[in-house]
Structures are given as structure tokens and as C-alpha cells.
Motif scaffolding. Structure first.
Motif, PDB file in Angstrom:
ATOM      1  N   ALA A   1      31.792 -36.614  49.332  1.00 55.51           N
ATOM      2  CA  ALA A   1      32.209 -38.106  49.427  1.00 55.51           C
ATOM      3  C   ALA A   1      31.728 -38.646  48.209  1.00 55.51           C
ATOM      4  CB  ALA A   1      31.852 -38.889  50.490  1.00 55.51           C
ATOM      5  N   VAL A   2      32.412 -39.731  47.453  1.00 50.89           N
ATOM      6  CA  VAL A   2      32.126 -40.455  46.229  1.00 50.89           C
ATOM      7  C   VAL A   2      32.482 -41.782  46.577  1.00 50.89           C
ATOM      8  CG1 VAL A   2      32.748 -41.191  43.762  1.00 50.89           C
ATOM      9  CG2 VAL A   2      32.663 -38.600  44.700  1.00 50.89           C
ATOM     10  N   ARG A   3      31.534 -42.547  46.520  1.00 54.76           N
ATOM     11  CA  ARG A   3      31.452 -43.983  46.919  1.00 54.76           C
ATOM     12  C   ARG A   3      32.111 -45.003  45.559  1.00 54.76           C
ATOM     13  NH1 ARG A   3      27.663 -48.261  47.163  1.00 54.76           N
ATOM     14  NH2 ARG A   3      28.806 -50.093  48.121  1.00 54.76           N
TER      15      ARG A   3
ATOM     16  N   VAL B   1      29.953 -46.448  41.036  1.00 53.46           N
ATOM     17  CA  VAL B   1      30.481 -45.138  41.444  1.00 53.46           C
ATOM     18  C   VAL B   1      29.343 -44.275  41.863  1.00 53.46           C
ATOM     19  CG1 VAL B   1      31.937 -43.043  40.954  1.00 53.46           C
ATOM     20  CG2 VAL B   1      32.620 -45.085  40.005  1.00 53.46           C
ATOM     21  N   LEU B   2      29.200 -44.073  43.073  1.00 56.52           N
ATOM     22  CA  LEU B   2      28.056 -43.174  43.523  1.00 56.52           C
ATOM     23  C   LEU B   2      28.348 -41.885  44.052  1.00 56.52           C
ATOM     24  CD1 LEU B   2      25.756 -46.108  45.411  1.00 56.52           C
ATOM     25  CD2 LEU B   2      25.439 -45.097  43.203  1.00 56.52           C
TER      26      LEU B   2
ATOM     27  N   ASP C   1      17.848 -40.322  40.593  1.00 57.18           N
ATOM     28  CA  ASP C   1      16.655 -40.490  41.617  1.00 57.18           C
ATOM     29  C   ASP C   1      15.404 -40.084  40.789  1.00 57.18           C
ATOM     30  OD1 ASP C   1      16.488 -37.598  41.023  1.00 57.18           O
ATOM     31  OD2 ASP C   1      17.342 -36.767  42.735  1.00 57.18           O
ATOM     32  N   GLY C   2      14.242 -39.972  41.489  1.00 55.24           N
ATOM     33  CA  GLY C   2      12.978 -39.815  40.831  1.00 55.24           C
ATOM     34  C   GLY C   2      12.732 -38.574  39.814  1.00 55.24           C
ATOM     35  N   GLU C   3      13.561 -37.762  40.196  1.00 57.52           N
ATOM     36  CA  GLU C   3      13.308 -36.462  39.362  1.00 57.52           C
ATOM     37  C   GLU C   3      14.532 -36.590  38.170  1.00 57.52           C
ATOM     38  OE1 GLU C   3      14.088 -33.558  42.342  1.00 57.52           O
ATOM     39  OE2 GLU C   3      12.186 -33.714  43.249  1.00 57.52           O
ATOM     40  N   GLY C   4      15.258 -37.597  37.953  1.00 59.33           N
ATOM     41  CA  GLY C   4      16.415 -37.765  37.200  1.00 59.33           C
ATOM     42  C   GLY C   4      17.737 -37.122  37.365  1.00 59.33           C
ATOM     43  N   ASN C   5      17.799 -36.772  38.630  1.00 63.15           N
ATOM     44  CA  ASN C   5      19.119 -36.240  38.823  1.00 63.15           C
ATOM     45  C   ASN C   5      20.218 -37.517  38.923  1.00 63.15           C
ATOM     46  OD1 ASN C   5      18.370 -33.440  39.236  1.00 63.15           O
ATOM     47  ND2 ASN C   5      17.270 -34.119  41.069  1.00 63.15           N
ATOM     48  N   LEU C   6      21.284 -37.149  38.452  1.00 59.56           N
ATOM     49  CA  LEU C   6      22.142 -38.072  38.326  1.00 59.56           C
ATOM     50  C   LEU C   6      23.074 -38.421  39.898  1.00 59.56           C
ATOM     51  CD1 LEU C   6      24.189 -39.818  36.366  1.00 59.56           C
ATOM     52  CD2 LEU C   6      25.819 -38.095  36.551  1.00 59.56           C
ATOM     53  N   LEU C   7      22.737 -39.783  40.112  1.00 54.61           N
ATOM     54  CA  LEU C   7      23.389 -40.150  41.516  1.00 54.61           C
ATOM     55  C   LEU C   7      24.710 -41.006  41.535  1.00 54.61           C
ATOM     56  CD1 LEU C   7      20.167 -41.363  43.233  1.00 54.61           C
ATOM     57  CD2 LEU C   7      21.111 -38.954  43.525  1.00 54.61           C
ATOM     58  N   GLY C   8      24.922 -41.542  40.326  1.00 60.32           N
ATOM     59  CA  GLY C   8      26.093 -42.184  40.167  1.00 60.32           C
ATOM     60  C   GLY C   8      25.992 -43.070  38.780  1.00 60.32           C
TER      61      GLY C   8
END
Length: 71
Positions: free
Chosen positions: A4-6, A18-19, A40-47
Motif C-alpha cells: 500500500a502507498v499512502r 506520499v508514504l 528511517d534511521g538507516e537511510g531507507n526511503l519511506l516516502g
């Protein structure tokens, strides 16, 4: 079924968000002043978010690359 994309738009604030994931994270700047990326804290793209969306009307298309890090 896919992930799902919010997508959320606040007309009064002229703000689009966009998340891709509902994890804890923070927004940081990108090369474009109107665009922030949520990671996130590891640099992974969340939105991502775009400020003053309506100001982009009549402008050249907005183009920016956001990289999804893999752990």
C-alpha cells in the motif's frame, strides 16, 4: 496483493505527502527546496513530500531522483 502507498494532500497547506511505509522516520532535504524525503534511521526511503504544490503549475515538470537504499 502489492504494498500500500499512502497519498495525502492538504489543500490549505498546499502540501502533498506520499508514504511507501508507515515506519518511524524523519524528513530530510533533497536537491530541490520543495521536496523532502522521509527516511528511517538507516537511510531507507519511506516516502517524500512536496511543499507548495500549486506553485508548480505553469513551471517546467518537477523531476527529482530519490534512491531507495537496500540494507
Amino acid at each position: 496483493m502489492g504494498e500500500a502507498v499512502r497519498i495525502w494532500y492538504d489543500k490549505e497547506g498546499d502540501y502533498l505527502e506520499v508514504l511507501f511505509d508507515q515506519k518511524a522516520g524523519y524528513f530530510r532535504e533533497t536537491e530541490n527546496d520543495a521536496v523532502m524525503e522521509k527516511v528511517d534511521g538507516e537511510g531507507n526511503l519511506l516516502g517524500f513530500s512536496i511543499l507548495k504544490v500549486s506553485a508548480l503549475r505553469g513551471e517546467p515538470p518537477l523531476s527529482i531522483s530519490l534512491k531507495k537504499r537496500t540494507a
